[in-house]
Design a protein around this motif. Sequence first.
Motif, PDB file in Angstrom:
ATOM      1  N   ARG A 267       0.825  -1.214   0.000  1.00  0.00           N
ATOM      2  CA  ARG A 267       0.000   0.000   0.000  1.00  0.00           C
ATOM      3  C   ARG A 267       0.860   1.266   0.000  1.00  0.00           C
ATOM      4  NH1 ARG A 267      -3.502  -3.538  -0.863  1.00  0.00           N
ATOM      5  NH2 ARG A 267      -5.323  -3.874   0.458  1.00  0.00           N
ATOM      6  N   GLY A 268       2.160   1.094  -0.189  1.00  0.00           N
ATOM      7  CA  GLY A 268       3.051   2.248  -0.191  1.00  0.00           C
ATOM      8  C   GLY A 268       2.598   3.385  -1.084  1.00  0.00           C
ATOM      9  N   PRO A 269       2.086   3.101  -2.303  1.00  0.00           N
ATOM     10  CA  PRO A 269       1.686   4.199  -3.186  1.00  0.00           C
ATOM     11  C   PRO A 269       0.521   5.028  -2.675  1.00  0.00           C
ATOM     12  CG  PRO A 269       2.041   2.183  -4.437  1.00  0.00           C
ATOM     13  CD  PRO A 269       2.106   1.804  -2.998  1.00  0.00           C
ATOM     14  N   GLU A 270      -0.186   4.581  -1.629  1.00  0.00           N
ATOM     15  CA  GLU A 270      -1.302   5.389  -1.112  1.00  0.00           C
ATOM     16  C   GLU A 270      -1.089   5.786   0.340  1.00  0.00           C
ATOM     17  OE1 GLU A 270      -2.202   3.021  -4.309  1.00  0.00           O
ATOM     18  OE2 GLU A 270      -2.179   2.140  -2.317  1.00  0.00           O
ATOM     19  N   THR A 271       0.091   5.506   0.879  1.00  0.00           N
ATOM     20  CA  THR A 271       0.266   5.683   2.318  1.00  0.00           C
ATOM     21  C   THR A 271       1.259   6.795   2.609  1.00  0.00           C
ATOM     22  OG1 THR A 271      -0.179   3.346   2.594  1.00  0.00           O
ATOM     23  CG2 THR A 271       0.788   4.471   4.459  1.00  0.00           C
ATOM     24  N   TYR A 272       0.856   7.668   3.519  1.00  0.00           N
ATOM     25  CA  TYR A 272       1.684   8.817   3.866  1.00  0.00           C
ATOM     26  C   TYR A 272       2.258   8.598   5.260  1.00  0.00           C
ATOM     27  CZ  TYR A 272      -0.380  10.771  -0.206  1.00  0.00           C
ATOM     28  OH  TYR A 272      -0.766  10.974  -1.516  1.00  0.00           O
ATOM     29  N   ASN A 273       3.561   8.476   5.326  1.00  0.00           N
ATOM     30  CA  ASN A 273       4.222   8.246   6.601  1.00  0.00           C
ATOM     31  C   ASN A 273       5.721   8.429   6.393  1.00  0.00           C
ATOM     32  OD1 ASN A 273       4.588   7.516   9.286  1.00  0.00           O
ATOM     33  ND2 ASN A 273       3.087   5.869   9.167  1.00  0.00           N
ATOM     34  N   SER A 274       6.476   8.331   7.484  1.00  0.00           N
ATOM     35  CA  SER A 274       7.914   8.552   7.389  1.00  0.00           C
ATOM     36  C   SER A 274       8.707   7.250   7.390  1.00  0.00           C
ATOM     37  CB  SER A 274       8.380   9.428   8.558  1.00  0.00           C
ATOM     38  OG  SER A 274       7.815  10.705   8.432  1.00  0.00           O
ATOM     39  N   CYS A 275       8.028   6.125   7.174  1.00  0.00           N
ATOM     40  CA  CYS A 275       8.726   4.832   7.227  1.00  0.00           C
ATOM     41  C   CYS A 275       9.896   4.794   6.255  1.00  0.00           C
ATOM     42  CB  CYS A 275       7.763   3.694   6.902  1.00  0.00           C
ATOM     43  SG  CYS A 275       6.399   3.582   8.045  1.00  0.00           S
ATOM     44  N   GLY A 276       9.698   5.392   5.061  1.00  0.00           N
ATOM     45  CA  GLY A 276      10.729   5.307   4.041  1.00  0.00           C
ATOM     46  C   GLY A 276      11.963   6.122   4.374  1.00  0.00           C
ATOM     47  N   ASN A 277      11.798   7.278   5.027  1.00  0.00           N
ATOM     48  CA  ASN A 277      12.981   8.096   5.321  1.00  0.00           C
ATOM     49  C   ASN A 277      13.460   7.982   6.774  1.00  0.00           C
ATOM     50  OD1 ASN A 277      10.598   9.396   5.884  1.00  0.00           O
ATOM     51  ND2 ASN A 277      10.957  11.094   4.496  1.00  0.00           N
ATOM     52  N   LEU A 278      12.538   8.012   7.755  1.00  0.00           N
ATOM     53  CA  LEU A 278      12.971   7.869   9.145  1.00  0.00           C
ATOM     54  C   LEU A 278      13.275   6.417   9.491  1.00  0.00           C
ATOM     55  CD1 LEU A 278      10.745   9.988  11.583  1.00  0.00           C
ATOM     56  CD2 LEU A 278      13.201  10.106  11.273  1.00  0.00           C
ATOM     57  N   ARG A 279      12.457   5.530   8.948  1.00  0.00           N
ATOM     58  CA  ARG A 279      12.473   4.096   9.294  1.00  0.00           C
ATOM     59  C   ARG A 279      12.196   3.918  10.785  1.00  0.00           C
ATOM     60  NH1 ARG A 279      16.565   1.475   4.833  1.00  0.00           N
ATOM     61  NH2 ARG A 279      16.099   3.072   3.315  1.00  0.00           N
ATOM     62  N   TRP A 280      12.329   2.693  11.239  1.00  0.00           N
ATOM     63  CA  TRP A 280      11.930   2.364  12.604  1.00  0.00           C
ATOM     64  C   TRP A 280      13.138   2.032  13.459  1.00  0.00           C
ATOM     65  CZ3 TRP A 280       6.891   1.781  14.709  1.00  0.00           C
ATOM     66  CH2 TRP A 280       5.867   2.169  13.829  1.00  0.00           C
ATOM     67  N   PHE A 281      13.017   2.382  14.748  1.00  0.00           N
ATOM     68  CA  PHE A 281      14.015   1.996  15.741  1.00  0.00           C
ATOM     69  C   PHE A 281      15.409   2.429  15.306  1.00  0.00           C
ATOM     70  CE2 PHE A 281      10.650  -1.372  15.937  1.00  0.00           C
ATOM     71  CZ  PHE A 281       9.884  -0.654  16.834  1.00  0.00           C
ATOM     72  N   GLN A 282      15.567   3.748  15.263  1.00  0.00           N
ATOM     73  CA  GLN A 282      16.822   4.386  14.897  1.00  0.00           C
ATOM     74  C   GLN A 282      17.292   3.950  13.508  1.00  0.00           C
ATOM     75  OE1 GLN A 282      17.597   2.951  18.717  1.00  0.00           O
ATOM     76  NE2 GLN A 282      15.707   4.128  18.528  1.00  0.00           N
ATOM     77  N   GLY A 283      16.357   3.897  12.602  1.00  0.00           N
ATOM     78  CA  GLY A 283      16.711   3.607  11.221  1.00  0.00           C
ATOM     79  C   GLY A 283      17.055   2.167  10.947  1.00  0.00           C
ATOM     80  N   ARG A 311      -3.441  -6.052  -4.519  1.00  0.00           N
ATOM     81  CA  ARG A 311      -3.821  -4.720  -4.986  1.00  0.00           C
ATOM     82  C   ARG A 311      -4.829  -4.903  -6.096  1.00  0.00           C
ATOM     83  NH1 ARG A 311      -0.946  -0.161  -3.958  1.00  0.00           N
ATOM     84  NH2 ARG A 311      -1.822   0.700  -5.829  1.00  0.00           N
ATOM     85  N   MET A 312      -5.309  -3.810  -6.642  1.00  0.00           N
ATOM     86  CA  MET A 312      -6.084  -3.925  -7.864  1.00  0.00           C
ATOM     87  C   MET A 312      -5.179  -4.551  -8.936  1.00  0.00           C
ATOM     88  SD  MET A 312      -8.395  -0.622  -8.431  1.00  0.00           S
ATOM     89  CE  MET A 312      -7.044   0.515  -8.400  1.00  0.00           C
ATOM     90  N   PRO A 313      -5.683  -5.278  -9.886  1.00  0.00           N
ATOM     91  CA  PRO A 313      -7.110  -5.512 -10.115  1.00  0.00           C
ATOM     92  C   PRO A 313      -7.729  -6.578  -9.207  1.00  0.00           C
ATOM     93  CG  PRO A 313      -5.823  -6.600 -11.794  1.00  0.00           C
ATOM     94  CD  PRO A 313      -4.846  -5.839 -10.961  1.00  0.00           C
ATOM     95  N   ASP A 314      -6.919  -7.383  -8.507  1.00  0.00           N
ATOM     96  CA  ASP A 314      -7.517  -8.463  -7.718  1.00  0.00           C
ATOM     97  C   ASP A 314      -8.308  -7.933  -6.539  1.00  0.00           C
ATOM     98  OD1 ASP A 314      -6.609 -10.749  -9.099  1.00  0.00           O
ATOM     99  OD2 ASP A 314      -4.589 -10.299  -8.413  1.00  0.00           O
ATOM    100  N   TYR A 315      -7.785  -6.873  -5.931  1.00  0.00           N
ATOM    101  CA  TYR A 315      -8.450  -6.315  -4.766  1.00  0.00           C
ATOM    102  C   TYR A 315      -9.680  -5.527  -5.184  1.00  0.00           C
ATOM    103  CZ  TYR A 315      -9.523  -2.953  -1.176  1.00  0.00           C
ATOM    104  OH  TYR A 315     -10.199  -2.188  -0.275  1.00  0.00           O
ATOM    105  N   GLY A 316     -10.679  -5.535  -4.347  1.00  0.00           N
ATOM    106  CA  GLY A 316     -11.836  -4.693  -4.617  1.00  0.00           C
ATOM    107  C   GLY A 316     -13.099  -5.343  -4.106  1.00  0.00           C
ATOM    108  N   PRO A 317     -14.122  -4.542  -3.842  1.00  0.00           N
ATOM    109  CA  PRO A 317     -15.345  -5.086  -3.233  1.00  0.00           C
ATOM    110  C   PRO A 317     -16.077  -6.082  -4.128  1.00  0.00           C
ATOM    111  CG  PRO A 317     -15.635  -2.791  -3.870  1.00  0.00           C
ATOM    112  CD  PRO A 317     -14.189  -3.096  -4.039  1.00  0.00           C
ATOM    113  N   PHE A 318     -15.862  -6.011  -5.448  1.00  0.00           N
ATOM    114  CA  PHE A 318     -16.606  -6.891  -6.346  1.00  0.00           C
ATOM    115  C   PHE A 318     -15.708  -7.932  -7.016  1.00  0.00           C
ATOM    116  CE2 PHE A 318     -18.332  -2.525  -6.601  1.00  0.00           C
ATOM    117  CZ  PHE A 318     -19.426  -2.737  -5.784  1.00  0.00           C
ATOM    118  N   GLY A 319     -14.477  -8.065  -6.560  1.00  0.00           N
ATOM    119  CA  GLY A 319     -13.571  -9.006  -7.194  1.00  0.00           C
ATOM    120  C   GLY A 319     -12.665  -8.306  -8.192  1.00  0.00           C
ATOM    121  N   ASN A 320     -12.061  -9.106  -9.047  1.00  0.00           N
ATOM    122  CA  ASN A 320     -11.080  -8.599 -10.005  1.00  0.00           C
ATOM    123  C   ASN A 320     -11.721  -7.620 -10.979  1.00  0.00           C
ATOM    124  OD1 ASN A 320      -9.409  -8.295 -12.312  1.00  0.00           O
ATOM    125  ND2 ASN A 320      -8.282 -10.123 -11.681  1.00  0.00           N
TER     126      ASN A 320
END
Lengths: 364, 231
Positions: A267-283, A311-320
């Motif tokens: 879900r990285g393309p839709e998620t806003y957070n600092s995981c990519g630059n700060l990372r966890w537990f002192q990097g 992800r899409m296309p497989d993910y979704g309320p109605f299937g692929n």
Amino acid sequence: MDKRESMWEYYLRKGMSRRSFLKGCVALTSIMGLSTDMVSKVVEAAEKKPLPVVVWIHGHECTGCDESFIRSGAPLASDLVLNEIALEYDHLLSAACGAPFEAHLEETIQKYKGQYILAVEGAVCTKDNGVYCMSGGHTFTHLLKHAASNALAIIAYGSCAAYGGIQAAKPNPTGSSGIGSFVGRSPIINVPGCPPIPEVMTGVIMHLALFNKVPSLDHDGRPKQFYGNRIHDTCYRRPFFDAGMFAEHFDDAGAKAGWCLYKLGCRGPETYNSCGNLRWFQGMSYPIQSGAPCIGCSSAHFWDEDPLTARMPDYGPFGNVDKIGAVAAAVTAVGVMAHGAMSIVQKNQRDKIEAKKHGEQVNK
Amino acid sequence: MKEVTRKIYYLFSPWLRIFHWIMVVCILTLFVTGLLITNPWFIFAVDPTYSGMMVDNIRNIHFLAAYIFSASFILRIYGFIVNPGDRLFSHVWKGYFYRNVVDVMLHYMFLKHEHASYLRNPLARCSYTFLYVLVFIEMLTGFAIYYMTNINGIGGILFGWVIPLLGGEYMAHLIHHYVAWGILLFAFGHVYMVIRAEFMEGESEVSSMFAGSKILAHEPRDAGHLDGTLK
């Protein structure tokens, strides 16, 4: 307790050097996501501003945010709790308990009316008058309302406090939701994440403590300095995405080689957070670095967006969705052809009738 | 040999026609690249350095086509202003519009042998309004997703409200994708209907989008729209 100390006064009382104080200020500046020319302002604030009073309450949640918080490396959570804020009440970290503890909360609220920072972890559950979450003999809704109405600012720690979290997942039997709409007053700073990054938690509260000012927020009430970037845009695996190199299964050669996890539901393309630059537990690492696709834990409704490994296309309320689309397109094509064939039949009939009419007119 | 007299009805300005064909190219490009972005269904490279940045390029083509498509609406709007023939909006506020819709529908459902001739088929007009709605949703969700990389910028300010309204960015992706399929289905029906009108009804639906004029042997019911005699 009447005159509240500043951070510098606290350092003096503890016999710590000016040098270590300044070092602490530099570290604070960087973890708050501020540029280095702000150091002098941070030092000034730390010298003069009294330690902020913090009341920290817990609603419907797992206290995982606290587990994250106590692992903060810069500043150390212990430094923060003991030296940099005046933590008066905390369901989890306080040694005291029982009636005196609750009385102290009331005392704190009355004494520092409009001055204390309220940190809230956990969702508020409103169904059946909030009986599903009790604290100190009252419902959590009662405590939250009381504490929030007298607070200087409110920090919603974790996806539960910000958006409702796991207990708000369908069918949401307790009627849980984020505290924002319930409290109905600002400023509320949303610090989502399940849990949020430790340094983000400490950074936000220090920003409030030192500048007495809410950090710049985005449209969702999140501090821009920590939630301004997509994980996708700060991910060290991004070159693999751009190159079109994807792990297709959790155990294939691509996964082993550390290729992009996009097709495994990241879900990285839709998620806003600092995981990519700060990372966890002192990097040290973050989920994608350890081979697990991001589940978007700092996004609203992530708990209902299962399966998290598709992800899409497989993910979704109605299937692929692409299969649905292709079937719909095929049905449309067949329908068009059938309609076309029938139109030709109809046209021939029409032409025949017209020809007959024309013939009759000619005969007359 | 029977002599047929035909009359020229100038309908579509060059602006609308250029817009139309830009739209065709852009929608096809956007659809194909969009499917590839959603599901890059094959491994493009084994080493990023010499990969040619395939997925990145596909995304850039998608964005470029989106910008060109959006910008081409300037032509559409200009044509709308300068040429009455470009004003295709359904006259939903007029009674005759509904009578005409029923007339056309009965024919398409094979309940009548034919429908009256229209310069601008009322049912087709409805479908174009529907298409613009779909395109508008695509623009809103697409730019909302795109501009969230810089919420302080003008794009972030213009489209930033869309994501919270939909309840999350992933929902925006889903809607964007479903509506894209909706546009493709529209295209199927549209291509069929104009070809049918051109070759079976003698309505110059295809040729007018190249030439701008309809050359008709019969008098269309709404011919008065062009010179203002029919209100």
